[in-house]
Design a protein around this motif. Structure first.
Motif, PDB file in Angstrom:
ATOM      1  N   GLU A 195       0.817  -1.215   0.000  1.00 55.95           N
ATOM      2  CA  GLU A 195       0.000   0.000   0.000  1.00 55.95           C
ATOM      3  C   GLU A 195       0.852   1.267   0.000  1.00 55.95           C
ATOM      4  O   GLU A 195       0.893   1.980   1.001  1.00 55.95           O
ATOM      5  CB  GLU A 195      -0.914   0.005   1.218  1.00 55.95           C
ATOM      6  CG  GLU A 195      -1.859  -1.160   1.282  1.00 55.95           C
ATOM      7  CD  GLU A 195      -3.031  -0.992   0.342  1.00 55.95           C
ATOM      8  OE1 GLU A 195      -3.860  -0.118   0.601  1.00 55.95           O
ATOM      9  OE2 GLU A 195      -3.102  -1.717  -0.665  1.00 55.95           O
ATOM     10  N   GLY A 196       1.511   1.541  -1.099  1.00 51.87           N
ATOM     11  CA  GLY A 196       2.340   2.739  -1.165  1.00 51.87           C
ATOM     12  C   GLY A 196       1.872   3.682  -2.263  1.00 51.87           C
ATOM     13  O   GLY A 196       0.819   3.488  -2.872  1.00 51.87           O
ATOM     14  N   LEU A 197       2.703   4.703  -2.507  1.00 49.60           N
ATOM     15  CA  LEU A 197       2.389   5.711  -3.517  1.00 49.60           C
ATOM     16  C   LEU A 197       2.289   5.130  -4.923  1.00 49.60           C
ATOM     17  O   LEU A 197       1.420   5.501  -5.698  1.00 49.60           O
ATOM     18  CB  LEU A 197       3.512   6.745  -3.551  1.00 49.60           C
ATOM     19  CG  LEU A 197       3.373   8.006  -2.742  1.00 49.60           C
ATOM     20  CD1 LEU A 197       4.573   8.875  -3.037  1.00 49.60           C
ATOM     21  CD2 LEU A 197       2.099   8.714  -3.121  1.00 49.60           C
ATOM     22  N   GLY A 198       3.221   4.210  -5.240  1.00 48.76           N
ATOM     23  CA  GLY A 198       3.289   3.667  -6.583  1.00 48.76           C
ATOM     24  C   GLY A 198       2.032   2.911  -6.939  1.00 48.76           C
ATOM     25  O   GLY A 198       1.460   3.063  -8.031  1.00 48.76           O
ATOM     26  N   ASN A 199       1.581   2.096  -5.988  1.00 45.64           N
ATOM     27  CA  ASN A 199       0.356   1.345  -6.191  1.00 45.64           C
ATOM     28  C   ASN A 199      -0.802   2.301  -6.453  1.00 45.64           C
ATOM     29  O   ASN A 199      -1.637   2.094  -7.331  1.00 45.64           O
ATOM     30  CB  ASN A 199       0.092   0.520  -4.934  1.00 45.64           C
ATOM     31  CG  ASN A 199      -0.606  -0.772  -5.258  1.00 45.64           C
ATOM     32  OD1 ASN A 199      -1.228  -0.890  -6.300  1.00 45.64           O
ATOM     33  ND2 ASN A 199      -0.512  -1.730  -4.369  1.00 45.64           N
ATOM     34  N   MET A 200      -0.816   3.378  -5.681  1.00 49.21           N
ATOM     35  CA  MET A 200      -1.861   4.382  -5.846  1.00 49.21           C
ATOM     36  C   MET A 200      -1.755   5.060  -7.221  1.00 49.21           C
ATOM     37  O   MET A 200      -2.768   5.342  -7.862  1.00 49.21           O
ATOM     38  CB  MET A 200      -1.707   5.431  -4.744  1.00 49.21           C
ATOM     39  CG  MET A 200      -2.823   6.414  -4.646  1.00 49.21           C
ATOM     40  SD  MET A 200      -2.441   7.611  -3.353  1.00 49.21           S
ATOM     41  CE  MET A 200      -3.663   7.171  -2.151  1.00 49.21           C
ATOM     42  N   ALA A 201      -0.511   5.273  -7.680  1.00 46.83           N
ATOM     43  CA  ALA A 201      -0.309   5.923  -8.970  1.00 46.83           C
ATOM     44  C   ALA A 201      -0.931   5.097 -10.096  1.00 46.83           C
ATOM     45  O   ALA A 201      -1.586   5.635 -10.990  1.00 46.83           O
ATOM     46  CB  ALA A 201       1.182   6.121  -9.228  1.00 46.83           C
ATOM     47  N   ILE A 202      -0.720   3.780 -10.036  1.00 44.59           N
ATOM     48  CA  ILE A 202      -1.260   2.935 -11.106  1.00 44.59           C
ATOM     49  C   ILE A 202      -2.778   2.939 -11.084  1.00 44.59           C
ATOM     50  O   ILE A 202      -3.430   3.064 -12.126  1.00 44.59           O
ATOM     51  CB  ILE A 202      -0.674   1.514 -11.003  1.00 44.59           C
ATOM     52  CG1 ILE A 202       0.799   1.565 -11.382  1.00 44.59           C
ATOM     53  CG2 ILE A 202      -1.420   0.556 -11.924  1.00 44.59           C
ATOM     54  CD1 ILE A 202       1.531   0.270 -11.257  1.00 44.59           C
ATOM     55  N   ASP A 203      -3.363   2.873  -9.876  1.00 39.43           N
ATOM     56  CA  ASP A 203      -4.821   2.972  -9.781  1.00 39.43           C
ATOM     57  C   ASP A 203      -5.301   4.298 -10.345  1.00 39.43           C
ATOM     58  O   ASP A 203      -6.313   4.355 -11.044  1.00 39.43           O
ATOM     59  CB  ASP A 203      -5.271   2.856  -8.315  1.00 39.43           C
ATOM     60  CG  ASP A 203      -5.292   1.416  -7.856  1.00 39.43           C
ATOM     61  OD1 ASP A 203      -5.553   0.541  -8.715  1.00 39.43           O
ATOM     62  OD2 ASP A 203      -5.049   1.162  -6.661  1.00 39.43           O
TER      63      ASP A 203
END
Lengths: 336, 283
Positions: free
Chosen positions: A286-294
């Motif tokens: 659950e980090g920034l990168g995961n959020m970026a892809i979403d």
């Protein structure tokens, strides 16, 4: 005051870079062909609904107006509202930032330990078969990207021998009540071993996957640099003084060989942070990168803007830090 | 000395034969995919779902590498996935190469304001981290193969430009260029006829390495579902689907992963091997 002057120039150039990045991000995103508003609404929405949403998100104004509204918001800490998550962008990205920072710093630490050990071993055992093997490992490690290492680790240590967790940041049953999002750091401070072990079991695989390409680069550069240092006169002198080979490498050659490696490691570290985007996705971290892809999948423009600018800020700060450390450690620059 | 150089040559030789062989094999397999694929890569057959590969119990004779949870043949999907992977690799890296190398040669040979403009552009471009660039571009262009190809070109042309510029500059300083100039040859002619052939080896090396990068980028984007529609078989898509059923059917993820691994490794080993071969010091 050369250091202060240098610092001032660097900070100024960071400001210029960040302004440039925000203008580019803003302009590029506004020319998106697909209208994000129409994607938020169900097919039966009337023109009235569309207009209301447009006004709500400020899409009805001209681009220049939108930019100034947005930039003045950014400067006062308001990055807008995420379209898909319907929450303020700033609190969303700041909530995810600690997870990504912890992961990338852990990966950096692992990369330094792995790469350093390999290069020292290779130097100590130079011109033997082992050096050839180490070079081979390096070459292999460098040509396989972190994404593939991650997948291989998932199969090996998540499925075949399930020793590590391969998904998430912390086990859901550990209902922790920490005051910050820096779980790993806080678990150390609180000396909460159970939580610390659980976090580490989650983070180790993604961190190692991220670290391998960087470790290979560190190992190769440091070994090269050590090799050159080992031929210098002062090293030969200390050898004639009768110091052991280990002492010569660790105490005499290493301090001088580290410096050139460090600058390149700094640049490479920004690549590592970039790598978290895909690795976090792979390990459902659950980090920034995961959020970026979403955010990209959902075409959540305000969120994408926030994440890209935060990443740009991190990259420029890392570069600044590397530059300053280099200046402080290098006597030629310190006094000049 | 003689022995060690022969040793190096043999090592390079084996490495290049293996990686070149695998890539040639893959290329032929994609060409003849419609003929050699045992099944339609899209055909679902729920009665044949999660069949194991043929050396395990419970196999079915035409599903050589087993089938996925929808009963699609893994081997056929890998073969058709290779078509997409190699297509992206060829188009994206060739276009990247043409743009980057052209600008690099121009900047390196003409110098002056041409070099100034191009070099500045490269500097600005490279200040923008590739991952952010990719996120932005895919967000703007939307998903799909064309977007991936455009993103690779837009992000990676600087890689060629920088190296080729430096290489061209060192070639331009050589005697053969000076003698061509003394012979009264036109500058553009010298650039095309004299310098270009000499930087070509470097271009070939970079092109090979870039193909490996393009393959992995396509795999990553199809893994996170930002590539071509999931109806088409892609390696990344297969890996992503296989991950969810890895405990029931490991072969769905393992075989595309091995194929991807070997392909990426082959491109980079071939590139490194070519680099060593073209390097006059080692030769």
């Amino acid at each position: 005051m050369p250091i202060l002057k240098r610092l001032f120039i660097r900070i100024l150039s960071i400001a210029v870079t960040l302004i440039g990045v925000s203008i580019i991000v803003f302009v590029v995103i506004r020319v998106v062909p697909g209208n994000p508003i129409s994607m938020m609404l169900p097919p039966g929405a009337t023109d009235d609904d569309i207009l209301r949403l447009k006004i709500l998100y400020g899409f009805d104004k001209s681009i220049i107006e939108q930019f100034f509204i947005w930039i003045s918001g950014v400067l006062s800490g308001d990055f807008g509202t995420s379209i898909s998550l319907r929450q303020p962008v700033l609190s969303l990205v700041l909530g995810r930032l600690p997870a990504t920072l912890e992961l990338s710093l852990l990966a950096l630490l692992i990369a330094c330990i792995l790469g350093g050990t390999l290069s020292l071993l290779g130097t100590r055992l130079r011109e033997t078969k082992i050096e050839g093997i180490i070079d081979g490992i390096n070459g292999m490690a460098m040509s396989i990207p972190d994404f593939l290492w991650g997948l291989i680790f998932i199969l090996l240590f998540g499925v075949m021998w399930p020793i590590f967790h391969i998904s998430g940041r912390i086990s859901p049953f550990l209902d922790i009540d920490y005051s910050t999002q820096f779980y790993l750091v806080e678990s150390i401070v609180r000396f909460d071993l159970k939580v610390f072990a659980d976090l580490l079991a989650h983070m180790l695989m993604p961190a190692v996957a991220l670290s391998i390409p960087l470790a290979a680069i560190i190992s190769q550069l440091l070994k090269q640099s050590l090799k050159e240092t080992m031929h210098l006169d002062y090293v030969t002198l200390s050898r004639t003084k009768g110091y052991s080979e280990n002492h010569v490498i660790l105490r005499e050659a290493l301090p001088n060989a580290v410096l050139p490696t460090m600058t390149l490691v700094g640049v490479q570290f920004t690549f590592l942070i970039g790598g978290t985007v895909i690795i976090e996705r792979l390990f459902s971290y659950e980090g920034l990168g995961n959020m970026a892809i979403d955010a990209v999948i959902n075409r959540d423009l305000p969120l994408i803007q926030g994440i890209v600018i935060l990443f740009a800020l991190i990259f420029t700060l890392v570069n600044l830090l590397v530059d300053l450390t280099y200046t402080l450690l290098n006597p030629k620059l310190r006094n000049g | 000395m003689v022995d060690s150089s022969r040793n190096i040559n043999r090592k390079i030789g084996l490495r290049m034969w293996l990686s070149g062989g695998w890539l040639l094999f893959l290329f032929l397999a994609t060409l003849f995919a419609p003929i050699i694929s045992p099944h339609d890569p899209l055909a679902q057959d729920l009665f044949a779902s999660r069949l194991p590969p043929i050396w395990m119990d419970g196999y079915e004779s035409t599903y050589y590498l087993g089938s996925d949870s929808l009963g699609r043949d893994v081997l056929s999907r890998i073969l058709y996935g290779a078509r997409i992977a190699l297509l992206v690799a060829l188009i994206a890296s060739t276009a990247t190469c043409i743009i980057g190398a052209t600008l690099g040669v121009l900047a390196g040979y003409f110098g002056g304001w041409v070099d100034l403009v191009i070099s500045r552009l490269v500097d600005i471009w490279m200040a923008f981290p590739p991952v952010l660039f990719a996120i932005l571009l895919i967000a703007v262009l939307g998903t799909g193969l064309t977007s991936i190809i455009i993103a690779i070109i837009v992000i990676d042309w600087t890689r060629f430009c920088r190296v080729i510029r430096a290489e061209t500059m060192s070639q331009s300083a050589m005697d053969y260029v000076a003698s061509a100039q003394a012979a009264g040859r036109a500058r553009f002619g010298i650039m095309v006829k004299e310098i270009f052939p000499n930087v070509l080896p470097t271009i070939v090396v970079l092109l090979t390495l870039e193909m490996g990068i393009a393959v992995i980028v396509e795999a990553i984007l199809s893994f996170v579902n930002l590539s071509i529609s999931t109806d088409f078989p892609t390696w990344g898509g297969m890996i992503s689907e296989g991950r969810t059923s890895v405990h029931q059917a490991w072969w769905v993820i393992v075989f595309p992963l091995i194929t991807l691994f070997l392909t990426v490794l082959s491109f980079s080993q071939l590139g490194e091997g070519l680099k060593d071969r073209f390097d006059p010091v080692l030769r």
